[in-house]
Scaffold this motif. Structure first.
Motif, mmCIF file in Angstrom:
data_model
loop_
_atom_site.group_PDB
_atom_site.id
_atom_site.type_symbol
_atom_site.label_atom_id
_atom_site.label_comp_id
_atom_site.label_asym_id
_atom_site.label_seq_id
_atom_site.Cartn_x
_atom_site.Cartn_y
_atom_site.Cartn_z
ATOM 1 N N SER A 76 0.830 -1.205 0.000
ATOM 2 C CA SER A 76 0.000 0.000 0.000
ATOM 3 C C SER A 76 0.860 1.249 0.000
ATOM 4 C CB SER A 76 -0.912 -0.010 1.237
ATOM 5 O OG SER A 76 -1.663 1.180 1.317
ATOM 6 N N ASN A 77 0.454 2.247 -0.804
ATOM 7 C CA ASN A 77 1.094 3.572 -0.819
ATOM 8 C C ASN A 77 2.593 3.484 -1.113
ATOM 9 O OD1 ASN A 77 0.984 6.355 -0.635
ATOM 10 N ND2 ASN A 77 1.300 6.409 1.570
ATOM 11 N N SER A 100 -3.402 -0.995 -2.370
ATOM 12 C CA SER A 100 -4.156 0.256 -2.248
ATOM 13 C C SER A 100 -3.256 1.491 -2.275
ATOM 14 C CB SER A 100 -4.968 0.245 -0.950
ATOM 15 O OG SER A 100 -4.114 0.122 0.183
ATOM 16 N N ASP A 101 -3.864 2.614 -2.667
ATOM 17 C CA ASP A 101 -3.217 3.934 -2.636
ATOM 18 C C ASP A 101 -1.919 3.977 -3.428
ATOM 19 O OD1 ASP A 101 -5.196 5.181 -0.980
ATOM 20 O OD2 ASP A 101 -4.387 4.074 0.703
ATOM 21 N N ASN A 102 -1.988 3.498 -4.650
ATOM 22 C CA ASN A 102 -0.875 3.626 -5.589
ATOM 23 C C ASN A 102 -1.376 4.362 -6.828
ATOM 24 O OD1 ASN A 102 1.612 2.167 -4.523
ATOM 25 N ND2 ASN A 102 0.042 0.608 -4.156
ATOM 26 N N GLY A 125 -8.064 3.249 -4.129
ATOM 27 C CA GLY A 125 -7.184 4.403 -4.262
ATOM 28 C C GLY A 125 -6.197 4.285 -5.401
ATOM 29 N N ASN A 126 -6.634 3.754 -6.553
ATOM 30 C CA ASN A 126 -5.775 3.653 -7.727
ATOM 31 C C ASN A 126 -6.460 4.286 -8.934
ATOM 32 O OD1 ASN A 126 -3.157 2.059 -7.259
ATOM 33 N ND2 ASN A 126 -4.646 0.834 -6.129
ATOM 34 N N GLN A 676 -9.192 14.224 -1.202
ATOM 35 C CA GLN A 676 -8.027 13.442 -0.806
ATOM 36 C C GLN A 676 -7.961 13.443 0.720
ATOM 37 O OE1 GLN A 676 -6.240 12.137 -3.305
ATOM 38 N NE2 GLN A 676 -7.134 13.333 -4.981
ATOM 39 N N ARG A 677 -7.053 12.632 1.271
ATOM 40 C CA ARG A 677 -6.814 12.705 2.710
ATOM 41 C C ARG A 677 -6.119 14.020 3.030
ATOM 42 N NH1 ARG A 677 -4.990 7.291 1.804
ATOM 43 N NH2 ARG A 677 -6.483 5.739 2.532
#
Length: 1009
Positions: A76-77, A100-102, A125-126, A676-677
């Protein structure tokens, strides 16, 4: 002999097992290295090494079973940009995959059906696009947890999901799904978590069948186009802990059975059309009742039920913006876990619960805009956790509680427009976290200390009974309004030095005496100064003329003397009043105007060179006929009436603008919507929009560079769009288009929209900050005001950098045209809308003119010509039916800019750059002579000629002759300067204008290649 044979066989079996395990270990390691290679060796996987001493089970994100089989990949990320490689499924024991988150692009990887043991899959989150497989139940037969949040999946949710009865978690929120709300999900009887929020479903009701999901713990369906009533069947979800249905069009009443769900902790129903009263089953809850309730922004009426006072676990209660009436139940003040109470904008009466704050760690109380009476609870800060009190616009009486003077975390107190009296506790002015104090229009008294809290930014205490001297120190104070009190003494020079950041200073209607200190001119940020109706004497300091942002100056009704300083003429006043003083001499010529006709009244020794109201003429002579003729007198009267009407209109406009500015400065008037966060608030953005942070100005507003401490990179870009009346419809449409487009797409070559912030006065778009500014600034050597000061402003872009910028921008446009559903047309592609980060990676920006094409095959009809001269395709002038080919044309102009260094409108006698390049090619002139001198010596001259010719092809007159952006990207990648072997002969092959066969032969299937 038999024993020896048995021992030999055992040893042989053990050796075979060891050999098998060694082979498996080698295979797993090689598979991981293959996965890394397929992803292009991302830096996050640096620990994945082929070294013999490297234990792959300890590599980043890798977890193994006891026998060395890889069972989990948690990546992730990790800034992964490539597609999911099929080699992942060579890890036969893989059961848990988190990517996730890439920045992973492409469609859903159907080859995951080869990962036969996969039970947990997180792709959230892609940049995934397209439809989910219709046979998803067969692609993922053993999956129990599926997370697809925050992608760009489109179409209807496949019915095959209804067959995946083993699912425990299904997260599909924040995508582009459409169609009806899927009823077949009710078949997933083992489901614990379901999220469908923020999609584009057809308006419809919550399926009644969802009541069958009796194991559901978490249900998130905000902004899912829901309408109708909340079905009674949801009351059967006995395990439900979190229910979020906000931002829909639900109406009617809340089913009474909802309140009997003993495990429900979080209930969010605001921004719907719910109406009626809040009712309960049996009038009470169990001990395990709700933790958070948000029913704000609805049409609920009637009283707040007393049963709320029985929710022993309740920590947050939000009922704002309804029509609730009656008293606040006293039991709410007894709740042991209450931290946040928001009941503002209702019709509540009675008193605040007397025990509020004494029994719980309360930190926030917002009950403004009601009809409450009585006193502020005495023990509001009993636990020492309280931070914010907003009780303005009520009928409260009594004094400010002493407990607030012993409240170490207090940062906000707004009690204005009540009937509070008595002295403000001295301890309040010692609270070092205090930032905002607004107490105007009460009967409060007491004295202020000479030094105010260092963190205080706003102090408004108008129309009270404060006395004593004016404070002289407040390091961070921006607004100080203390009119209508009993302050005495003079304005000490120390006040000016001790409040260097002041923007508004209002000390009118007090008993202040002495002279105005000449040092007042050092307040460079002061825009409003009001010292009227005091007993000030002496002359008006000439230093006021150096306060260049001062727009409002009121020194009326004092004892000021001397001349009006001519230096005041340097300022652009919206309001000037020097009336009712002892000023003398001639009004300075710059101010001697009808625009200031009401600014100098009741100064007997002051004269004007023109006829001004209440001011005598300098050297006036009587009329030779002994008086003014009757006709001339009537003319003056008529002119006076007209002037009076103009002044009244002018004052009304000033009042309106003042109210707008006042509303805009009120934190409660700003609304933040995040994409976004975020680890910053709207206040940190608004406070950072100062003149020194201004980096650009456009037709609709301004752009600021704002430092944000906790944000990655430390800086964001803020685009401010004014809400001016003459632009309301146009600007509103551009704003909502940009938010709609950028809030729903994710691509590394498209500017990242972090959030939008709205107020009645303006709208703000907050983006990731591009350190190197725009391509336009670098190519054409303009003043780079938006470039980070740490970046050298000398030199030009070399060809490899320019080529990568072209590829990056092409990828962004290719994604918009070919991988978004519906496709997106930018309609204003130009070098100033291609921004560059610290590594000169290109991102497409400024989507104010973008349009969503509902069908890729049907051009969209637009209402007006939009774009920029030199970049607009010819069809923009004769038709409103436009498609993606207008972006191809504009991008072709950018390619010509990259290769020639010329600007888009720089075509000499031929008009535009595109027309100049076309004529140059037609006449057979050498392309080398067209190339920017800064890159003529590069060894990659063939590639430059290829890009020049591609730019000519893209700017063809007829849309049908232009390639698609996928074709353009294909050609750019084929002739990439980093790949010399494939670029040989490219210049020759592109000599022909009909490049269709070449382009189609190299067509890429992926805009993220």
């Amino acid at each position: 002999m038999a024993a020896s044979s048995l021992l030999f066989l055992s040893l042989l079996s053990l050796m075979s097992l060891c050999f098998s395990q060694q082979t498996q270990i080698s295979s797993e390691k090689q598979t991981l290295l293959q996965i890394k290679d397929d992803w292009g060796n991302p830096s996050a996987l640096a620990s994945w090494s082929n070294s013999s001493s490297s234990d792959y089970c300890k590599w980043t994100g890798v977890n193994c079973s006891a026998n060395g089989s890889v069972t989990q990949l948690v990546l992730s990320n990790d800034d992964i940009t490539g597609g999911v490689p099929p080699s992942i499924c060579q890890l036969k024991s893989l059961s848990y995959l988190d990517l996730s988150d890439n920045y992973i692009p492409g469609s859903f990887p159907q080859f995951l059906s080869n990962c036969t043991n996969l039970q947990y899959l997180d792709l959230s989150g892609n940049y995934f696009v397209g439809l989910l497989p219709s046979n998803l139940d067969r692609v993922l037969p053993n999956i129990t947890s599926l997370y697809l949040t925050g992608n760009n999946f489109t179409g209807e949710i496949p019915t095959s999901i209804g067959k995946m009865t083993q699912l425990l978690s299904l997260w599909l929120d924040n995508n582009l799904f459409n169609g009806t709300i899927p009823q077949f999900i009710s078949n997933l009887i083992n489901l614990h978590e379901l999220t469908l929020a923020y999609n584009f479903f057809t308006p419809g009701q919550i399926p009644e069948e969802y009541g069958n999901l009796t194991k559901l713990v978490y249900l998130f369906m905000a902004s899912a186009n829901l309408e109708g009533d909340i079905p009674d069947s949801l009351t059967k979800l006995s395990q439900l802990e979190h229910l979020d249905l906000q931002y829909n069009s639900l109406h009617g009443t809340i089913p009474p059975g909802i309140w009997s769900l003993s495990k429900l902790q979080d209930l969010f129903l605001h921004k719907n059309n719910l109406s009626g009263e809040i009712t309960f089953v049996n009038g009470s809850f169990g001990a395990n009742g709700l933790v958070q309730i948000d029913l704000s922004y609805n049409q609920l009426s009637g009283p707040i039920p007393k049963s709320f006072g029985t929710l022993q676990n309740l920590s947050v209660l939000m009922l704002s913006y309804n029509n609730l009436s009656g008293e606040i139940p006293t039991g709410i003040g007894l709740l042991p876990k209450l931290t946040d109470l928001r009941l503002f904008n209702n019709k509540l009466t009675g008193v605040l619960p007397p025990q509020l704050g004494k029994n719980s760690p309360l930190w926030n109380l917002e009950v403004f805009d009601n009809m409450l009476s009585g006193e502020i609870p005495a023990n509001i800060c009993y636990e020492g956790t309280f931070t914010s009190l907003s009780v303005y616009n009520n009928n409260l009486t009594g004094s400010i509680p002493k407990s607030l003077g012993q409240c170490p975390h207090l940062d906000n107190i707004q009690v204005y427009n009540n009937s509070l009296s008595g002295e403000v506790p001295d301890g309040l002015w010692q609270m070092q976290n205090l930032t905002t104090v607004i107490m105007n229009n009460n009967m409060l008294s007491g004295q202020l200390p000479s030094s105010l809290p260092w963190n205080l930014t706003r102090l408004e205490i108008q129309n009270n009974q404060f006395s004593g001297s004016v404070p002289t120190s407040a390091d961070h104070l921006y607004v100080f309004k203390a009119s209508g009190n009993n302050f005495t003494g003079n304005i000490a020079p120390g006040l000016i030095a001790g409040m260097p950041l002041l923007q508004t200073l209002d000390l009118s209607e007090n008993i202040i005496s002495g002279e105005i200190p000449s040092s007042i001119g050092s307040l460079e940020s002061l825009s409003m100064l009001n010292l009227s109706h005091n007993k000030m004497s002496g002359e008006i300091p000439t230093s006021i003329g150096s306060m260049l942002v001062l727009t409002t100056l009121d020194l009326s009704s004092n004892n000021l003397s001397g001349n009006v300083p001519s230096e005041l003429g340097k300022l652009n006043f919206n309001f000037l009043n020097l009336s009712s003083n002892d000023l003398s001499g001639e009004i300075p010529s710059v101010l001697d105007s009808q625009a200031y006709d009401e600014s100098f009244l009741s100064n007997p020794n002051l004269c004007s060179s023109i006829s001004m109201n209440g001011v005598s003429m300098c050297g006036a002579r009587s009329n030779s006929s002994g008086g003014i003729s009757h006709g001339l007198r009537n003319l003056f009267i008529a002119l006076g009436v007209i002037l009076f009407v103009i002044i009244v209109i002018f004052m009304l406009c000033l009042r309106r603008d003042y109210k707008k500015r006042k509303d805009a400065s009120n934190p409660a008037m700003w609304k933040l919507t995040s994409f976004q966060r975020l680890n910053f608030t709207e206040n940190s953005i608004v406070h950072g929009m100062t003149k020194e942070n201004l980096i650009g100005t456009g037709g609709a507003g301004q752009v600021y560079r704002v430092a944000v401490i906790n944000h990655a990179g430390g800086v964001v870009a803020v685009k401010k769009i004014y809400n001016q009346a003459k632009h309301d419809m146009k600007v509103e449409r551009q704003f909502e288009t940009e938010v709609k487009v950028l809030g729903s797409i994710r691509h590394s070559n498209i500017i990242k929209l972090l959030c939008c912030i709205s107020s009645p006065d303006s709208k703000l778009l907050v983006y990731e900050y591009m350190k190197n500014g725009s391509l336009d600034r670098w190519l054409h050597e303009k003043r780079r005001v938006e470039v980070d000061p740490a970046v050298a402003l000398t030199g030009s872009l070399d060809w490899p950098t320019r080529f990568q910028i072209a590829i990056g921008a092409a990828r962004g446009l290719c994604y918009m045209h070919h991988e978004c559903a519906p496709p997106i047309v930018h309609r204003d592609v130009k070098s100033s809308n291609i921004l560059l980060d610290s590594e000169f990676k290109a991102t497409i920006a400024d989507f104010g003119l973008a349009r969503m094409l509902m069908k890729s095959s049907v051009p969209e009809t637009v209402s007006a010509i939009a774009g920029t001269f030199g970049y607009m395709a010819p069809e923009c002038a004769y038709t409103r039916k436009l498609n993606e080919k207008v972006d191809v044309y504009s991008f072709g102009v950018v390619l010509l800019e990259l290769t020639t260094g010329r600007e888009a409108h720089d075509g000499g006698n031929h008009g535009s750059l595109a027309e100049w390049a076309w004529w140059h090619m037609k006449e057979g002139s050498s392309i080398h002579n067209c190339i920017d001198k800064g890159i003529q010596e590069t060894p990659h001259i063939d590639e430059i000629e290829v890009v020049f010719k591609l730019g000519v092809i893209c700017t063809g007159t007829l849309p049908s002759t232009r390639p698609t952006m996928k074709d353009v990207l294909s050609v750019l990648l084929k002739y990439d300067v980093s790949n010399q072997s494939t670029s040989e002969g490219g210049s020759k092959r592109l000599m022909e204008y009909d490049a269709g066969p070449l382009l189609k032969a190299n067509n890429s299937d992926d805009c993220n290649v």
